[in-house]
Motif scaffolding. Structure first.
Motif, mmCIF file in Angstrom:
data_model
loop_
_atom_site.group_PDB
_atom_site.id
_atom_site.type_symbol
_atom_site.label_atom_id
_atom_site.label_comp_id
_atom_site.label_asym_id
_atom_site.label_seq_id
_atom_site.Cartn_x
_atom_site.Cartn_y
_atom_site.Cartn_z
ATOM 1 N N GLU A 394 0.522 -1.493 0.099
ATOM 2 C CA GLU A 394 -0.465 -0.036 0.070
ATOM 3 C C GLU A 394 0.829 1.031 -0.025
ATOM 4 O OE1 GLU A 394 -3.894 -0.116 0.056
ATOM 5 O OE2 GLU A 394 -3.242 -2.205 -0.322
ATOM 6 N N MET A 395 1.599 1.140 1.010
ATOM 7 C CA MET A 395 2.680 2.571 0.492
ATOM 8 C C MET A 395 3.447 2.419 -1.101
ATOM 9 S SD MET A 395 5.395 2.643 4.209
ATOM 10 C CE MET A 395 4.667 1.584 5.416
ATOM 11 N N PHE A 397 2.094 1.509 -3.670
ATOM 12 C CA PHE A 397 1.023 2.139 -4.667
ATOM 13 C C PHE A 397 0.855 3.483 -4.310
ATOM 14 C CE2 PHE A 397 -3.501 3.336 -4.778
ATOM 15 C CZ PHE A 397 -3.588 3.020 -6.962
ATOM 16 N N PHE A 398 0.937 3.940 -3.077
ATOM 17 C CA PHE A 398 0.436 5.379 -2.568
ATOM 18 C C PHE A 398 1.648 6.597 -3.258
ATOM 19 C CE2 PHE A 398 1.034 9.312 -0.338
ATOM 20 C CZ PHE A 398 -0.140 9.625 0.466
ATOM 21 N N LEU A 399 3.151 5.579 -3.546
ATOM 22 C CA LEU A 399 4.362 6.570 -3.517
ATOM 23 C C LEU A 399 3.719 6.596 -5.426
ATOM 24 C CD1 LEU A 399 7.206 5.805 -1.460
ATOM 25 C CD2 LEU A 399 5.115 7.815 -1.538
ATOM 26 N N THR A 400 4.000 5.130 -5.731
ATOM 27 C CA THR A 400 3.921 5.331 -7.520
ATOM 28 C C THR A 400 2.895 5.732 -7.723
ATOM 29 O OG1 THR A 400 2.386 3.397 -7.172
ATOM 30 C CG2 THR A 400 4.789 3.404 -7.688
ATOM 31 N N ALA A 401 1.561 6.277 -6.843
ATOM 32 C CA ALA A 401 0.243 6.225 -7.566
ATOM 33 C C ALA A 401 0.611 8.758 -7.743
ATOM 34 C CB ALA A 401 -1.311 6.489 -6.183
ATOM 35 N N ARG A 402 2.016 8.665 -6.931
ATOM 36 C CA ARG A 402 2.249 9.595 -7.423
ATOM 37 C C ARG A 402 3.281 10.496 -7.958
ATOM 38 N NH1 ARG A 402 -2.207 10.400 -5.654
ATOM 39 N NH2 ARG A 402 -2.574 11.129 -3.439
ATOM 40 N N GLY A 403 3.404 9.539 -9.316
ATOM 41 C CA GLY A 403 4.164 9.483 -10.323
ATOM 42 C C GLY A 403 6.074 8.620 -9.694
ATOM 43 N N ILE A 404 6.475 8.395 -8.766
ATOM 44 C CA ILE A 404 7.208 8.592 -8.453
ATOM 45 C C ILE A 404 7.654 6.781 -8.990
ATOM 46 C CG2 ILE A 404 8.643 7.164 -6.295
ATOM 47 C CD1 ILE A 404 7.449 9.519 -5.046
ATOM 48 N N ASN A 405 8.552 6.212 -9.535
ATOM 49 C CA ASN A 405 9.132 4.592 -9.694
ATOM 50 C C ASN A 405 9.140 4.079 -8.960
ATOM 51 O OD1 ASN A 405 11.214 3.717 -9.740
ATOM 52 N ND2 ASN A 405 11.902 5.343 -11.446
ATOM 53 N N ARG A 406 8.249 2.290 -9.295
ATOM 54 C CA ARG A 406 8.052 1.570 -7.705
ATOM 55 C C ARG A 406 10.252 1.051 -7.420
ATOM 56 N NH1 ARG A 406 5.509 -3.236 -6.332
ATOM 57 N NH2 ARG A 406 7.125 -4.633 -6.025
ATOM 58 N N GLU A 408 12.098 3.520 -7.291
ATOM 59 C CA GLU A 408 12.854 4.738 -6.287
ATOM 60 C C GLU A 408 11.746 4.877 -5.364
ATOM 61 O OE1 GLU A 408 14.672 6.828 -6.359
ATOM 62 O OE2 GLU A 408 13.945 8.639 -5.126
ATOM 63 N N MET A 412 12.448 4.519 -1.251
ATOM 64 C CA MET A 412 12.206 5.954 -0.350
ATOM 65 C C MET A 412 11.457 5.297 1.179
ATOM 66 S SD MET A 412 10.369 9.176 -3.345
ATOM 67 C CE MET A 412 10.128 10.167 -1.404
ATOM 68 N N ILE A 413 10.823 4.408 0.632
ATOM 69 C CA ILE A 413 10.802 3.593 1.958
ATOM 70 C C ILE A 413 11.494 3.265 2.875
ATOM 71 C CG2 ILE A 413 8.569 1.637 3.038
ATOM 72 C CD1 ILE A 413 7.417 2.654 -0.303
ATOM 73 N N ASP B 77 2.371 4.881 -11.732
ATOM 74 C CA ASP B 77 3.005 5.974 -11.568
ATOM 75 C C ASP B 77 2.983 6.017 -13.302
ATOM 76 O OD1 ASP B 77 5.243 3.051 -12.443
ATOM 77 O OD2 ASP B 77 6.202 4.378 -12.596
ATOM 78 N N SER B 80 -0.369 8.076 -13.262
ATOM 79 C CA SER B 80 0.056 9.608 -12.942
ATOM 80 C C SER B 80 0.962 10.878 -13.656
ATOM 81 C CB SER B 80 1.166 9.605 -11.450
ATOM 82 O OG SER B 80 1.392 10.883 -11.065
ATOM 83 N N ARG B 81 1.799 10.171 -14.334
ATOM 84 C CA ARG B 81 2.596 11.069 -14.621
ATOM 85 C C ARG B 81 2.466 11.380 -16.435
ATOM 86 N NH1 ARG B 81 6.478 7.122 -13.552
ATOM 87 N NH2 ARG B 81 7.288 6.474 -15.643
ATOM 88 N N LEU B 92 -2.357 7.289 3.515
ATOM 89 C CA LEU B 92 -1.208 6.412 4.439
ATOM 90 C C LEU B 92 -0.126 7.556 4.702
ATOM 91 C CD1 LEU B 92 -1.497 3.295 4.564
ATOM 92 C CD2 LEU B 92 0.515 2.745 2.750
ATOM 93 N N SER B 109 9.730 13.652 -10.819
ATOM 94 C CA SER B 109 9.295 12.520 -11.661
ATOM 95 C C SER B 109 8.427 12.448 -12.431
ATOM 96 C CB SER B 109 8.581 11.350 -10.440
ATOM 97 O OG SER B 109 7.437 11.408 -10.378
ATOM 98 N N HIS B 110 7.433 13.686 -12.069
ATOM 99 C CA HIS B 110 6.523 13.853 -13.625
ATOM 100 C C HIS B 110 7.245 15.256 -14.794
ATOM 101 C CE1 HIS B 110 1.789 13.750 -12.574
ATOM 102 N NE2 HIS B 110 3.173 13.051 -11.270
#
Lengths: 444, 254
Positions: A394-395, A397-406, A408, A412-413, B77, B80-81, B92, B109-110
């Motif tokens: 879930e963490m 997914f949260f970060l990737t949903a903001r454009g950050i690749n898996r 990365e 970060m986590i 991702d 998103s982009r 979360l 990333s964007h």
């Protein structure tokens, strides 16, 4: 954690300390006697049984070497390659002292202006003359021949080590940095460290272990080390053992601290290196109001095997201990963590907390966590907890949903996971440790 | 008519082998605000998560396009982009990762790995001010110990920074007091313009008092059962979801 590389001893004498070995090491008479006792204990003590608590996960034979290798390097080669960054910190005035210990043979020491306040950093061999009473009073009290077979091995055969002393009411602001280098294949290094803090003294010490040589093609190197720290009344010690041996080094390290009334200690094990390691971090809380915190970070990759123990032994009332030991594993790395909290019957109104969290970055890694509690009175507050699991999807997914690749996002986590621990280490070390973690996350 | 900004057709979603969305379709043109309303368990959040690319919410059938680009085979991702944003119902906590570092990584990333980020701090500070978020939040760990209202404001902050083509807002009004609701609604209205689109997913009508949708779709048991203008939201508020249940029941009998 079997280690098939170790040969089963066929002739016990192969793994005995030869009598002549002690004659090669000079020192005062009392020390020579201590070595002789330790030699006898080592030779007479059978290997620990595999089923016993602390040896469930590691084969004790892994820490035996035949008598040719056992005696240790007679000279040291090539142990000066990676010291520049730390030297620079010293030259910039950011360290109170610097010691470079090569194989327990050559010890170079530099101290800054803090030495004028009374900070002492000396090779143990020198301090045996200059501070003999202080050393005789403390040396071997926490790690010696009665601690265990492998501690007896170190106590018999260590050659030279480091002594650090801070007198009464003295605060050493900048850290002291020790660099300890083993040397290459088929050698054995017995690091030894004694730290004594007098009443109300304060010290931060980084104790960094690595290999001076990377030539390990011909066999493994063995490091068997002992650290003893004494904190007198109201003293404060921050001790940061940083372990970065190469994967062809096996290590057995025992760190023991004893603190008295009102004293506190922070132990921050940063465990990154070696192919097979067994490290023991123990604190005896011997005076009312004493407080110990152990905040560890371990990062394992490749085929590394780790077996870590912590001990908090409350021997006085109103003492507080806290452990947060974090483990990150990838590739095929495995880790076992055993944490013992012991509270004596007469040590009342104590608090003890213990946590061990394990982050497994891929399948094929394995982590074991074993809390052990021996609480002999009712008037205590105590808790322990452990988690073992992958990075929370879930963490991710949260970060990737903001454009950050898996990749990365996972970096970060994981960085976030250890961030809380890094905030306790000296500033000039934080960036280096962050970089080590980032590198470990990137290398495939 | 030009192609829609965002369109999904006949979307079916499965969670852990269970079918939760059964073929829903929608078109959103530039400048439009839509709302999906429905009772708890109607599949609204599953649809939102599936559209964003949550691995546990599998789109088993259907298509989705944003600016004409097919989203279905993209990872979260990449979506998103491509310009899709999901404001989470339950944001979360990520311990050890500060709001500022997270926001910087997301914006980087964007913009691309080597893009200039010298304006980041200025943008970030300005957006925090507009959303009444205290500056101290920059160095706090993301959502770690934040109140419900603080989490939702930080979600809107992320939207304001990333400027998506389409903002999916999943129950963004839940857990907000009236002041926080107004500030969040202001943030959404500031973001919205003639070139982008908003899709609000909500159980209650109250957010719609502040962010006015042109179109309202009612979701029930994994399907859109009726659509209409803003008056539909008021009707639901007035009559409750039982009205929908009855209506669907009657249609099934016919």
């Amino acid at each position: 954690m079997n280690n098939s590389a170790t040969q089963i001893p066929t002739d016990n004498s192969t793994y005995h300390i030869p009598e002549a070995a002690l004659d090669l090491i000079s020192g005062p008479q009392w020390l020579h006697k201590m070595r002789q006792t330790a030699r006898k204990v080592f030779n007479d003590t059978p290997l620990p049984q595999r089923g016993l608590a602390l040896w469930r996960y590691t084969n004790p034979e892994s820490f035996l070497v035949d008598h040719n290798q056992m005696v240790g390097a007679q000279s040291c080669e090539g142990c000066n390659k990676t010291t520049e960054e730390v030297r620079q910190q010293f030259n910039d005035g950011n360290l109170a002292g610097l010691a470079i210990d090569c194989c327990g043979r050559d010890i170079e020491i530099q101290t800054g202006p803090d030495a004028e306040q009374g900070l002492v950093i000396l090779p143990l061999s020198v301090a045996m003359d200059t501070h003999e009473k202080l050393i005789q009073k403390h040396f071997g009290q926490l790690v010696g021949s009665d601690t265990g077979k492998f501690e007896a091995l170190n106590t018999a055969l260590w050659h030279d080590g480091i002594f650090v002393y801070v007198p009464d009411n003295t605060t050493i602001e900048n850290p002291v940095h020790l660099l300890r280098y083993g040397d290459g294949a088929k050698t054995t290094y017995y690091p030894r460290l004694l730290i004594v803090l007098d009443n109300n003294a304060q010290l931060t010490l980084i104790d960094e272990y690595s290999d001076g040589s990377v030539e390990h093609d011909n066999g493994y190197a063995y490091v068997n080390g002992a650290v003893e720290i004494f904190g007198a009344k109201d003293s404060r010690c921050n001790y940061i053992p940083l372990q970065q041996h190469t994967s062809s080094t096996r290590i057995y390290l025992n760190h023991r601290t004893r603190i008295e009334q009102g004293a506190s200690t922070f132990t921050i094990p940063l465990v990154f290196g070696s192919g097979l390691s067994k490290e023991n971090f123990g604190v005896y809380l011997d005076g009312s109001g004493a407080e110990s915190n152990i905040y560890g970070v371990l990062f394992g990759s490749g085929h590394q095997q780790f077996d870590n123990h912590t001990l908090h032994h409350h021997r006085a009332s109103k003492t507080l201990s806290n452990i947060d030991f974090k483990v990150v594993l990838r590739d095929r790395a495995v880790s076992a963590y055993t944490g013992l909290i012991r509270i004596d019957q007469n040590a009342v109104a104590c608090e003890a907390y213990q946590g061990n969290r394990n982050l497994l970055l891929n399948e094929g890694t394995r982590a074991e966590t074993i809390p052990e509690l021996e609480i002999l009175n009712e008037d205590v507050q105590c808790s322990h907890g452990a988690t073992v699991g992958p990075v929370d999807p879930e963490m991710v997914f949260f970060l990737t949903a903001r454009g950050i690749n898996r990749e990365e996002a996972i970096r970060m986590i994981v960085s976030g996971f250890i961030e809380g621990t890094l905030s306790h280490i000296p500033n000039n070390l934080q960036e280096r440790i962050s970089n080590i973690v980032q590198q470990r996350l990137e290398v495939n | 008519m030009s192609e829609p900004l965002f369109e999904f057709k006949n979307i079916h979603v499965e969670v852990e082998g269970k079918k939760v969305v059964h073929g829903v379709s929608l078109k959103i043109n530039k400048g439009e605000v839509h709302a999906i309303m429905g009772p708890n368990g109607s599949g609204k959040s599953s649809l939102s998560n599936a559209l964003m690319g949550h691995p546990a919410y599998k789109i088993t059938q259907g298509e989705a396009f944003l600016d004409g680009r097919n989203l279905i085979n993209m990872s979260a991702d990449e979506r998103s982009r491509a310009g899709l944003f999901l404001a989470f119902q339950y944001p979360l906590a990520i311990p050890g990762v500060t709001v500022a570092n997270f926001m910087r990584a997301a914006l980087q990333s964007h913009r691309g790995k080597d893009a200039d980020m010298t304006d980041f701090r200025k943008l970030f500070t300005a957006q925090m001010k507009e959303l009444h978020v205290d500056r101290s939040f920059a160095t706090r760990y993301l959502n770690d110990g934040f109140s419900g209202g603080e989490k939702k404001r930080i979600e809107i902050l992320q939207m304001s920074m990333l400027k998506p083509r389409i903002a999916l807002l999943d129950e963004t009004d839940s857990g907000l007091d009236i002041d926080a609701l107004k500030q969040v609604a202001e943030g959404i209205n500031r973001y919205h313009n003639d070139e982008n689109g908003v899709l609000m997913v909500t159980h209650y009508q109250r957010l719609l008092n502040y962010v006015k949708p042109q179109y309202v779709h009612v979701m029930y048991k994994g399907q859109f059962v009726t659509s209409g203008g803003p008056e539909l939201a008021l009707k639901l508020e007035d009559r409750g979801y039982e009205w929908i249940e009855k209506k669907v029941g009657q249609e099934a009998e016919v």
